[in-house]
Design a protein around this motif. Structure first.
Motif, PDB file in Angstrom:
ATOM      1  N   LEU A 262      50.454  37.102  26.974  1.00 26.92           N
ATOM      2  CA  LEU A 262      50.264  37.539  28.355  1.00 26.92           C
ATOM      3  C   LEU A 262      48.787  37.513  28.752  1.00 26.92           C
ATOM      4  O   LEU A 262      48.258  38.469  29.314  1.00 26.92           O
ATOM      5  CB  LEU A 262      50.837  38.942  28.580  1.00 26.92           C
ATOM      6  N   ILE A 263      48.127  36.400  28.463  1.00 24.37           N
ATOM      7  CA  ILE A 263      46.718  36.250  28.800  1.00 24.37           C
ATOM      8  C   ILE A 263      46.554  35.070  29.754  1.00 24.37           C
ATOM      9  O   ILE A 263      47.024  33.973  29.487  1.00 24.37           O
ATOM     10  CB  ILE A 263      45.858  36.043  27.536  1.00 24.37           C
ATOM     11  N   LEU A 264      45.868  35.336  30.865  1.00 22.21           N
ATOM     12  CA  LEU A 264      45.579  34.318  31.866  1.00 22.21           C
ATOM     13  C   LEU A 264      44.069  34.168  31.951  1.00 22.21           C
ATOM     14  O   LEU A 264      43.360  35.142  32.216  1.00 22.21           O
ATOM     15  CB  LEU A 264      46.144  34.746  33.228  1.00 22.21           C
ATOM     16  N   GLU A 265      43.570  32.972  31.692  1.00 26.42           N
ATOM     17  CA  GLU A 265      42.146  32.680  31.807  1.00 26.42           C
ATOM     18  C   GLU A 265      41.955  31.822  33.043  1.00 26.42           C
ATOM     19  O   GLU A 265      42.660  30.834  33.230  1.00 26.42           O
ATOM     20  CB  GLU A 265      41.643  31.946  30.568  1.00 26.42           C
ATOM     21  N   LEU A 266      40.985  32.211  33.891  1.00 25.81           N
ATOM     22  CA  LEU A 266      40.762  31.519  35.154  1.00 25.81           C
ATOM     23  C   LEU A 266      39.292  31.130  35.286  1.00 25.81           C
ATOM     24  O   LEU A 266      38.420  31.807  34.752  1.00 25.81           O
ATOM     25  CB  LEU A 266      41.135  32.425  36.321  1.00 25.81           C
ATOM     26  N   GLU A 267      39.052  30.048  36.061  1.00 25.44           N
ATOM     27  CA  GLU A 267      37.682  29.675  36.394  1.00 25.44           C
ATOM     28  C   GLU A 267      37.673  28.901  37.703  1.00 25.44           C
ATOM     29  O   GLU A 267      38.679  28.340  38.110  1.00 25.44           O
ATOM     30  CB  GLU A 267      37.024  28.868  35.267  1.00 25.44           C
TER      31      GLU A 267
ATOM     32  N   GLY B 231      34.009  36.238  40.990  1.00 21.37           N
ATOM     33  CA  GLY B 231      33.159  35.780  39.896  1.00 21.37           C
ATOM     34  C   GLY B 231      33.466  34.336  39.550  1.00 21.37           C
ATOM     35  O   GLY B 231      34.293  33.687  40.197  1.00 21.37           O
ATOM     36  N   GLU B 232      32.806  33.829  38.510  1.00 24.12           N
ATOM     37  CA  GLU B 232      32.991  32.443  38.100  1.00 24.12           C
ATOM     38  C   GLU B 232      34.151  32.270  37.126  1.00 24.12           C
ATOM     39  O   GLU B 232      34.864  31.279  37.164  1.00 24.12           O
ATOM     40  CB  GLU B 232      31.692  31.923  37.467  1.00 24.12           C
ATOM     41  N   ARG B 233      34.341  33.265  36.223  1.00 25.11           N
ATOM     42  CA  ARG B 233      35.401  33.198  35.215  1.00 25.11           C
ATOM     43  C   ARG B 233      36.065  34.567  35.079  1.00 25.11           C
ATOM     44  O   ARG B 233      35.414  35.584  35.238  1.00 25.11           O
ATOM     45  CB  ARG B 233      34.821  32.794  33.857  1.00 25.11           C
ATOM     46  N   MET B 234      37.349  34.539  34.749  1.00 27.78           N
ATOM     47  CA  MET B 234      38.081  35.792  34.581  1.00 27.78           C
ATOM     48  C   MET B 234      39.132  35.630  33.495  1.00 27.78           C
ATOM     49  O   MET B 234      39.778  34.592  33.405  1.00 27.78           O
ATOM     50  CB  MET B 234      38.767  36.181  35.891  1.00 27.78           C
ATOM     51  N   THR B 235      39.288  36.678  32.700  1.00 28.08           N
ATOM     52  CA  THR B 235      40.376  36.742  31.727  1.00 28.08           C
ATOM     53  C   THR B 235      41.219  37.959  32.073  1.00 28.08           C
ATOM     54  O   THR B 235      40.714  39.076  32.113  1.00 28.08           O
ATOM     55  CB  THR B 235      39.839  36.866  30.280  1.00 28.08           C
ATOM     56  N   TRP B 236      42.493  37.733  32.350  1.00 27.79           N
ATOM     57  CA  TRP B 236      43.421  38.808  32.663  1.00 27.79           C
ATOM     58  C   TRP B 236      44.312  38.985  31.449  1.00 27.79           C
ATOM     59  O   TRP B 236      45.159  38.144  31.163  1.00 27.79           O
ATOM     60  CB  TRP B 236      44.241  38.455  33.887  1.00 27.79           C
ATOM     61  N   ASP B 237      44.110  40.071  30.731  1.00 24.89           N
ATOM     62  CA  ASP B 237      44.898  40.379  29.542  1.00 24.89           C
ATOM     63  C   ASP B 237      45.948  41.404  29.948  1.00 24.89           C
ATOM     64  O   ASP B 237      45.673  42.599  30.024  1.00 24.89           O
ATOM     65  CB  ASP B 237      43.990  40.917  28.436  1.00 24.89           C
ATOM     66  N   GLN B 238      47.127  40.940  30.218  1.00 27.66           N
ATOM     67  CA  GLN B 238      48.203  41.804  30.704  1.00 27.66           C
ATOM     68  C   GLN B 238      48.607  42.818  29.639  1.00 27.66           C
ATOM     69  O   GLN B 238      48.935  43.950  29.964  1.00 27.66           O
ATOM     70  CB  GLN B 238      49.392  40.947  31.145  1.00 27.66           C
ATOM     71  N   GLY B 239      48.566  42.439  28.364  1.00 29.45           N
ATOM     72  CA  GLY B 239      48.933  43.359  27.295  1.00 29.45           C
ATOM     73  C   GLY B 239      48.008  44.568  27.233  1.00 29.45           C
ATOM     74  O   GLY B 239      48.448  45.690  27.006  1.00 29.45           O
ATOM     75  N   LYS B 240      46.713  44.347  27.439  1.00 28.50           N
ATOM     76  CA  LYS B 240      45.726  45.434  27.423  1.00 28.50           C
ATOM     77  C   LYS B 240      45.525  46.044  28.806  1.00 28.50           C
ATOM     78  O   LYS B 240      44.919  47.097  28.933  1.00 28.50           O
ATOM     79  CB  LYS B 240      44.381  44.917  26.919  1.00 28.50           C
ATOM     80  N   GLY B 241      45.974  45.370  29.836  1.00 25.87           N
ATOM     81  CA  GLY B 241      45.800  45.863  31.201  1.00 25.87           C
ATOM     82  C   GLY B 241      44.366  45.752  31.686  1.00 25.87           C
ATOM     83  O   GLY B 241      43.885  46.647  32.383  1.00 25.87           O
ATOM     84  N   THR B 242      43.683  44.654  31.331  1.00 21.90           N
ATOM     85  CA  THR B 242      42.285  44.493  31.734  1.00 21.90           C
ATOM     86  C   THR B 242      42.032  43.163  32.429  1.00 21.90           C
ATOM     87  O   THR B 242      42.682  42.163  32.128  1.00 21.90           O
ATOM     88  CB  THR B 242      41.333  44.568  30.514  1.00 21.90           C
TER      89      THR B 242
ATOM     90  N   SER C   5      28.610  40.701  34.555  1.00 19.68           N
ATOM     91  CA  SER C   5      29.985  40.795  34.065  1.00 19.68           C
ATOM     92  C   SER C   5      30.568  42.155  34.427  1.00 19.68           C
ATOM     93  O   SER C   5      29.836  43.105  34.723  1.00 19.68           O
ATOM     94  CB  SER C   5      30.050  40.573  32.552  1.00 19.68           C
ATOM     95  N   ALA C   6      31.892  42.234  34.387  1.00 23.33           N
ATOM     96  CA  ALA C   6      32.585  43.479  34.701  1.00 23.33           C
ATOM     97  C   ALA C   6      33.945  43.480  34.007  1.00 23.33           C
ATOM     98  O   ALA C   6      34.533  42.424  33.778  1.00 23.33           O
ATOM     99  CB  ALA C   6      32.779  43.625  36.208  1.00 23.33           C
ATOM    100  N   VAL C   7      34.410  44.674  33.687  1.00 21.51           N
ATOM    101  CA  VAL C   7      35.750  44.847  33.123  1.00 21.51           C
ATOM    102  C   VAL C   7      36.471  45.885  33.973  1.00 21.51           C
ATOM    103  O   VAL C   7      35.961  46.987  34.187  1.00 21.51           O
ATOM    104  CB  VAL C   7      35.699  45.317  31.651  1.00 21.51           C
ATOM    105  N   TYR C   8      37.658  45.514  34.470  1.00 25.86           N
ATOM    106  CA  TYR C   8      38.480  46.407  35.276  1.00 25.86           C
ATOM    107  C   TYR C   8      39.721  46.771  34.465  1.00 25.86           C
ATOM    108  O   TYR C   8      40.447  45.890  33.991  1.00 25.86           O
ATOM    109  CB  TYR C   8      38.881  45.728  36.586  1.00 25.86           C
ATOM    110  N   ASN C   9      39.953  48.069  34.279  1.00 22.61           N
ATOM    111  CA  ASN C   9      41.128  48.546  33.578  1.00 22.61           C
ATOM    112  C   ASN C   9      42.188  48.861  34.626  1.00 22.61           C
ATOM    113  O   ASN C   9      42.009  49.767  35.437  1.00 22.61           O
ATOM    114  CB  ASN C   9      40.776  49.792  32.756  1.00 22.61           C
ATOM    115  N   THR C  10      43.296  48.120  34.610  1.00 28.80           N
ATOM    116  CA  THR C  10      44.331  48.288  35.643  1.00 28.80           C
ATOM    117  C   THR C  10      45.108  49.590  35.487  1.00 28.80           C
ATOM    118  O   THR C  10      45.728  50.048  36.438  1.00 28.80           O
ATOM    119  CB  THR C  10      45.315  47.099  35.645  1.00 28.80           C
TER     120      THR C  10
END
Length: 179
Positions: free
Chosen positions: A101-106, A121-132, A152-157
């Motif tokens: 459940l990991i989505l990497e975007l750019e 931002g330029e790049r993003m990793t959405w880790d659905q398992g960790k909710g980040t 950089s930034a980390v958002y905890n859903t």
């Protein structure tokens, strides 16, 4: 017992033979396709139920590679949390690992939560398992009356906490308008 119409009987026999040949050809094609290492899809749409809510992933074009990886172009993804609020992201391209459940975007990555929170931002990793959501490269976040920038930034859903790092700058408008 003999068929009273031998012409019709021969026609039925040819129809059955043609159907059998067509079935053999289709089975052969399906076997070759099933063994293929890549499948291309236009108008890709995928919904997966997770412990955090339904995960919807859409792309203009997708390339399904052998295993669990999907390469995406013109991507959008949405997660509706148990409270009914939605986090959505868009990007020019991405890669999805459905097993983890990991989505990497750019490429012009944009994330939005409701109408208040916007993160780019330029790049993003959405880790659905960790909710980040982990965002990198010239980050900008706007909200009601605030603009925050950083590397950089980390958002905890889950707890809705956002942590910026690297050259963080903030502009605050006390009136609550957009800066």
């Amino acid at each position: 017992m003999e068929d009273p119409d031998p012409v019709r009987s021969r026609a039925r026999g040819r129809t059955v033979l043609a159907a059998a040949v067509l079935a053999a050809i289709l089975l052969s094609l399906l076997t070759r396709t099933a063994g293929a290492s890549e499948v291309r899809i236009s108008g890709f749409s995928f919904v997966q139920e997770t412990g955090r809510g339904p995960w919807t992933l859409e792309a203009q074009n997708a390339l399904l590679q052998e295993g669990e990886r999907v390469i995406l172009e013109d991507v959008s993804a949405r997660l509706a949390d148990p409270k009914g609020e939605e986090v959505g992201v868009t990007a020019q391209r991405g890669w999805y690992d459905s097993a983890h459940l990991i989505l990497e975007l750019e490429g012009q990555v944009r994330a939005r939560r409701g109408t208040v929170f916007f993160l780019a931002g330029e790049r993003m990793t959405w880790d659905q398992g960790k909710g980040t959501l982990r965002v990198q490269g010239n980050i900008e976040m706007t909200g009601l009356g605030i603009l925050v920038m950083g590397e950089s930034a980390v958002y905890n859903t889950t707890d809705r906490m956002l942590l910026f790092t690297g050259g963080v700058r903030a502009i605050l408008d006390i009136k609550g308008e957009k800066p």
